[in-house]
Design an enzyme around this catalytic site. Sequence first.
Site, PDB file in Angstrom:
ATOM      1  N   ARG A  14       0.802  -1.230   0.000  1.00  0.00           N
ATOM      2  CA  ARG A  14       0.000   0.000   0.000  1.00  0.00           C
ATOM      3  C   ARG A  14       0.835   1.281   0.000  1.00  0.00           C
ATOM      4  O   ARG A  14       0.303   2.370  -0.217  1.00  0.00           O
ATOM      5  CB  ARG A  14      -0.963  -0.009   1.202  1.00  0.00           C
ATOM      6  CG  ARG A  14      -2.174  -0.897   0.956  1.00  0.00           C
ATOM      7  CD  ARG A  14      -3.303  -0.511   1.875  1.00  0.00           C
ATOM      8  NE  ARG A  14      -3.105  -1.027   3.220  1.00  0.00           N
ATOM      9  CZ  ARG A  14      -3.559  -0.426   4.311  1.00  0.00           C
ATOM     10  NH1 ARG A  14      -4.209   0.718   4.224  1.00  0.00           N
ATOM     11  NH2 ARG A  14      -3.350  -0.961   5.496  1.00  0.00           N
ATOM     12  N   THR A  82       3.648 -14.233   9.498  1.00  0.00           N
ATOM     13  CA  THR A  82       4.447 -13.770  10.637  1.00  0.00           C
ATOM     14  C   THR A  82       5.092 -14.939  11.399  1.00  0.00           C
ATOM     15  O   THR A  82       6.195 -14.819  11.916  1.00  0.00           O
ATOM     16  CB  THR A  82       3.598 -12.932  11.602  1.00  0.00           C
ATOM     17  OG1 THR A  82       2.423 -13.676  11.925  1.00  0.00           O
ATOM     18  CG2 THR A  82       3.189 -11.599  10.968  1.00  0.00           C
ATOM     19  N   GLY A 142      -5.916  -8.837  14.622  1.00  0.00           N
ATOM     20  CA  GLY A 142      -6.185 -10.076  15.332  1.00  0.00           C
ATOM     21  C   GLY A 142      -6.909  -9.741  16.638  1.00  0.00           C
ATOM     22  O   GLY A 142      -6.486  -8.836  17.361  1.00  0.00           O
ATOM     23  N   GLU A 166      -7.432 -14.134  13.899  1.00  0.00           N
ATOM     24  CA  GLU A 166      -7.245 -13.108  12.864  1.00  0.00           C
ATOM     25  C   GLU A 166      -8.593 -12.636  12.335  1.00  0.00           C
ATOM     26  O   GLU A 166      -9.558 -13.413  12.262  1.00  0.00           O
ATOM     27  CB  GLU A 166      -6.387 -13.664  11.722  1.00  0.00           C
ATOM     28  CG  GLU A 166      -4.950 -13.913  12.122  1.00  0.00           C
ATOM     29  CD  GLU A 166      -4.285 -12.671  12.715  1.00  0.00           C
ATOM     30  OE1 GLU A 166      -4.277 -11.626  12.049  1.00  0.00           O
ATOM     31  OE2 GLU A 166      -3.789 -12.754  13.858  1.00  0.00           O
ATOM     32  N   ARG A 349      26.729  27.463   4.078  1.00  0.00           N
ATOM     33  CA  ARG A 349      27.073  26.088   3.687  1.00  0.00           C
ATOM     34  C   ARG A 349      28.172  25.528   4.602  1.00  0.00           C
ATOM     35  O   ARG A 349      28.658  26.210   5.489  1.00  0.00           O
ATOM     36  CB  ARG A 349      27.455  26.077   2.212  1.00  0.00           C
ATOM     37  CG  ARG A 349      26.243  26.414   1.305  1.00  0.00           C
ATOM     38  CD  ARG A 349      26.637  26.579  -0.146  1.00  0.00           C
ATOM     39  NE  ARG A 349      27.423  25.439  -0.600  1.00  0.00           N
ATOM     40  CZ  ARG A 349      28.336  25.485  -1.573  1.00  0.00           C
ATOM     41  NH1 ARG A 349      28.573  26.634  -2.186  1.00  0.00           N
ATOM     42  NH2 ARG A 349      29.003  24.413  -1.917  1.00  0.00           N
ATOM     43  N   LYS A 367      30.563  29.762   2.330  1.00  0.00           N
ATOM     44  CA  LYS A 367      30.983  28.363   2.378  1.00  0.00           C
ATOM     45  C   LYS A 367      32.426  28.288   2.844  1.00  0.00           C
ATOM     46  O   LYS A 367      33.266  29.019   2.354  1.00  0.00           O
ATOM     47  CB  LYS A 367      30.855  27.733   0.988  1.00  0.00           C
ATOM     48  CG  LYS A 367      31.149  26.245   0.970  1.00  0.00           C
ATOM     49  CD  LYS A 367      31.904  25.817  -0.268  1.00  0.00           C
ATOM     50  CE  LYS A 367      33.368  26.206  -0.180  1.00  0.00           C
ATOM     51  NZ  LYS A 367      34.207  25.620  -1.258  1.00  0.00           N
ATOM     52  N   ASN A 402      36.998  31.358  -6.078  1.00  0.00           N
ATOM     53  CA  ASN A 402      37.834  30.427  -5.319  1.00  0.00           C
ATOM     54  C   ASN A 402      38.201  29.171  -6.087  1.00  0.00           C
ATOM     55  O   ASN A 402      39.020  28.392  -5.646  1.00  0.00           O
ATOM     56  CB  ASN A 402      37.127  30.041  -4.014  1.00  0.00           C
ATOM     57  CG  ASN A 402      35.752  29.457  -4.255  1.00  0.00           C
ATOM     58  OD1 ASN A 402      35.063  29.823  -5.213  1.00  0.00           O
ATOM     59  ND2 ASN A 402      35.336  28.553  -3.397  1.00  0.00           N
ATOM     60  N   TYR A 403      37.626  28.991  -7.259  1.00  0.00           N
ATOM     61  CA  TYR A 403      37.771  27.724  -7.984  1.00  0.00           C
ATOM     62  C   TYR A 403      38.338  28.010  -9.359  1.00  0.00           C
ATOM     63  O   TYR A 403      37.754  28.784 -10.129  1.00  0.00           O
ATOM     64  CB  TYR A 403      36.386  27.070  -8.068  1.00  0.00           C
ATOM     65  CG  TYR A 403      36.364  25.696  -8.669  1.00  0.00           C
ATOM     66  CD1 TYR A 403      37.207  24.687  -8.210  1.00  0.00           C
ATOM     67  CD2 TYR A 403      35.474  25.397  -9.696  1.00  0.00           C
ATOM     68  CE1 TYR A 403      37.166  23.425  -8.769  1.00  0.00           C
ATOM     69  CE2 TYR A 403      35.414  24.128 -10.250  1.00  0.00           C
ATOM     70  CZ  TYR A 403      36.269  23.140  -9.783  1.00  0.00           C
ATOM     71  OH  TYR A 403      36.221  21.887 -10.331  1.00  0.00           O
ATOM     72  N   ARG A 456      40.208  48.448 -12.485  1.00  0.00           N
ATOM     73  CA  ARG A 456      39.138  48.482 -13.486  1.00  0.00           C
ATOM     74  C   ARG A 456      39.500  49.546 -14.509  1.00  0.00           C
ATOM     75  O   ARG A 456      40.370  50.390 -14.270  1.00  0.00           O
ATOM     76  CB  ARG A 456      37.795  48.806 -12.819  1.00  0.00           C
ATOM     77  CG  ARG A 456      37.764  50.180 -12.187  1.00  0.00           C
ATOM     78  CD  ARG A 456      36.365  50.556 -11.692  1.00  0.00           C
ATOM     79  NE  ARG A 456      36.334  51.947 -11.283  1.00  0.00           N
ATOM     80  CZ  ARG A 456      36.055  52.361 -10.052  1.00  0.00           C
ATOM     81  NH1 ARG A 456      35.777  51.497  -9.091  1.00  0.00           N
ATOM     82  NH2 ARG A 456      36.049  53.649  -9.770  1.00  0.00           N
TER      83      ARG A 456
HETATM   84  C1  UD1 Z   1      -0.502  -9.124  12.357  1.00  0.00           C
HETATM   85  C2  UD1 Z   1      -1.117 -10.074  13.376  1.00  0.00           C
HETATM   86  C3  UD1 Z   1      -2.417  -9.475  13.899  1.00  0.00           C
HETATM   87  C4  UD1 Z   1      -2.158  -8.103  14.491  1.00  0.00           C
HETATM   88  C5  UD1 Z   1      -1.473  -7.222  13.459  1.00  0.00           C
HETATM   89  C6  UD1 Z   1      -1.064  -5.910  14.084  1.00  0.00           C
HETATM   90  C7  UD1 Z   1      -0.445 -12.273  12.651  1.00  0.00           C
HETATM   91  C8  UD1 Z   1      -0.863 -13.513  11.946  1.00  0.00           C
HETATM   92  N1  UD1 Z   1      -1.361 -11.345  12.742  1.00  0.00           N
HETATM   93  O1  UD1 Z   1      -1.400  -8.970  11.298  1.00  0.00           O
HETATM   94  O2  UD1 Z   1      -2.964 -10.305  14.893  1.00  0.00           O
HETATM   95  O3  UD1 Z   1      -3.379  -7.513  14.914  1.00  0.00           O
HETATM   96  O4  UD1 Z   1      -0.289  -7.858  12.963  1.00  0.00           O
HETATM   97  O5  UD1 Z   1      -0.623  -5.054  13.071  1.00  0.00           O
HETATM   98  O6  UD1 Z   1       0.669 -12.174  13.108  1.00  0.00           O
HETATM   99  N2  UD1 Z   1       5.974  -9.862   8.018  1.00  0.00           N
HETATM  100  C9  UD1 Z   1       7.098 -10.547   7.669  1.00  0.00           C
HETATM  101  N3  UD1 Z   1       6.977 -11.699   6.966  1.00  0.00           N
HETATM  102  C10 UD1 Z   1       5.766 -12.189   6.622  1.00  0.00           C
HETATM  103  C11 UD1 Z   1       4.611 -11.485   6.980  1.00  0.00           C
HETATM  104  C12 UD1 Z   1       4.751 -10.319   7.691  1.00  0.00           C
HETATM  105  O7  UD1 Z   1       8.222 -10.125   7.972  1.00  0.00           O
HETATM  106  O8  UD1 Z   1       5.739 -13.249   5.993  1.00  0.00           O
HETATM  107  C13 UD1 Z   1       6.133  -8.617   8.787  1.00  0.00           C
HETATM  108  C14 UD1 Z   1       5.575  -7.439   8.064  1.00  0.00           C
HETATM  109  O9  UD1 Z   1       6.576  -6.806   7.278  1.00  0.00           O
HETATM  110  C15 UD1 Z   1       5.154  -6.531   9.210  1.00  0.00           C
HETATM  111  C16 UD1 Z   1       4.762  -7.523  10.298  1.00  0.00           C
HETATM  112  O10 UD1 Z   1       5.386  -8.743   9.960  1.00  0.00           O
HETATM  113  O11 UD1 Z   1       6.202  -5.771   9.689  1.00  0.00           O
HETATM  114  C17 UD1 Z   1       3.265  -7.704  10.415  1.00  0.00           C
HETATM  115  O12 UD1 Z   1       2.774  -8.143   9.174  1.00  0.00           O
HETATM  116  P1  UD1 Z   1       1.328  -7.706   8.674  1.00  0.00           P
HETATM  117  O13 UD1 Z   1       1.049  -8.380   7.403  1.00  0.00           O
HETATM  118  O14 UD1 Z   1       1.207  -6.232   8.738  1.00  0.00           O
HETATM  119  O15 UD1 Z   1       0.447  -8.290   9.849  1.00  0.00           O
HETATM  120  P2  UD1 Z   1      -0.936  -8.985   9.761  1.00  0.00           P
HETATM  121  O16 UD1 Z   1      -0.739 -10.384   9.336  1.00  0.00           O
HETATM  122  O17 UD1 Z   1      -1.836  -8.114   9.019  1.00  0.00           O
END
Ligand code: UD1
Length: 472
Positions: A14, A82, A142, A166, A349, A367, A402-403, A456
């Site tokens: 997004r 996650t 969640g 979730e 600068r 500068k 200067n340059y 001059r």
């Molecule tokens: C997650 C939680 C949700 C919580 C929400 C808060 C889980 C399944 N759900 O939601 O309960 O309310 O965060 O914002 O954990 N990321 C990775 N690798 C992945 C997926 C995500 O590194 O494979 C990182 C993302 O970059 C981000 C963070 O984990 O920094 C959270 O990921 P995001 O997709 O925003 O979380 P949700 O699954 O929506």
Amino acid sequence: MLDIVIMAAGKGTRMKSNRPKVLHTLAGRPLLQHVLTMATGLGAESLITVTGHGAAEVEATMRAAFPSAPLAFVRQEPQLGTGHAVQQAVPVLHDGPDATTLILNGDVPLIEAATARALIEACCGRRLALLTIELPDATGYGRVVREGGEPGQSGTTGAAVRAIVEHKDATPAQRAIREVYTGMMAVPTAALKRWLAALNKDNAQGEYYLTDIVAMAVADGVPVVAAQPTSETEVLGVNSPLQLADLERRFQRTQAEALMEAGVRLADPARFDVRGELVCGSDVEIDVNCVFEGSVHVGDGVRIGANCVVRNARIAAGAVLHPFVHIDGESLGVRVGEAALVGPFARLRPGADLGPEVHIGNFVEVKNAQLARGAKANHLAYLGDATVGERVNYGAGSITANYDGANKHRTVIGDDVHVGSNCVLVAPLTVGAGATIGAGSTLGKDAPPGQLTVARARQASISGWQRPQKKR
Ligand code: UD1
Ligand code: CA
């Protein structure tokens, strides 16, 4: 024994940007840098960042920002949720009887150390501690499902936590729950490893949910506790440019309030930005739309007019920056001396070093030049690679050349010199103390002290001269 895992592999669709989401900046620093800065204060054994999208760039940027912190990076490719993200960190988590793993998000930049510590204490290597918050609109989050009672009312807070469900997997009744999981938790490391190994992706999104470990803890008889942040701002994530701008304003407001608390008079805290560190003495006044970057020190009684941009500079007591002054000290810094007057529309600068009571007026650029006490360049001038004595008056339109196209050379102007308007001082060059340089002079040789030097064409008038007439 504490390890910290920061999830930062996500794409940030997004944001609609080519830049990895966690490298977008808040107050001039990448989101992930905010989290790591806080995390470095928690005394962890290692700070493990899970990277994926833009991994190489994220890792290089953070290594440069934290040359001496115990940073580790693990890659998650592809990103399967996650739970899968934290699984990648398992091989580098430290074992130990009360080892704890704190899990943070790279895109939730304003989480505070006090809250993180409270979570670690709540876990204490023995309990699963979740950071939760009640939101008026919990859509997308969640939900924290607690023992007994129909959800929907906040009255269920306090009853034992059973699970996190979730949004996409929640029943209508569960969706009515307003207590949500913020994405941050502290977990006993040994149990975390066991639970992660047992995750599956039998859910609405076909992902490995980290949040599934809550029900596993309950089944294992491991106590699950919830802690809350002091403010909602701490747990807000960045998923879009609008959310980024909203967090930026909240952060700037907090900084503005702290400065005003210390006595700084901001014309409008909503039109004020610090991207770095601003330290102010007493009786400092700052008008609207000023931006401070890097490290800026402002002495007692300094007044800063509207629309100034100041980066890496020290402004001594009593100095005045009139509106629209641009100061960029880069790595050399800029110094503005006591009671100096700068602007409007002046540019200082790197290496500009103004002594006390120096005046730099409109459309003057300085500068790598030292100006001693009381020197003045009030209009349309350039001073680069120059040493300027006390009380020098540097005329409108004059410049140091200067340059030479290959190398920079210095111009030395002694005390009490008067440089007339529209002079070119071709460096290297010395103008002796007390000299006067006639307006319009181009100097290629040193000018002796105490004398008038003019270089001059001599003025001539031709009597009886006729203007050409148009031919008939
Ligand atoms: C997650 C939680 C949700 C919580 C929400 C808060 C889980 C399944 N759900 O939601 O309960 O309310 O965060 O914002 O954990 N990321 C990775 N690798 C992945 C997926 C995500 O590194 O494979 C990182 C993302 O970059 C981000 C963070 O984990 O920094 C959270 O990921 P995001 O997709 O925003 O979380 P949700 O699954 O929506
Ligand atoms: Ca999210």
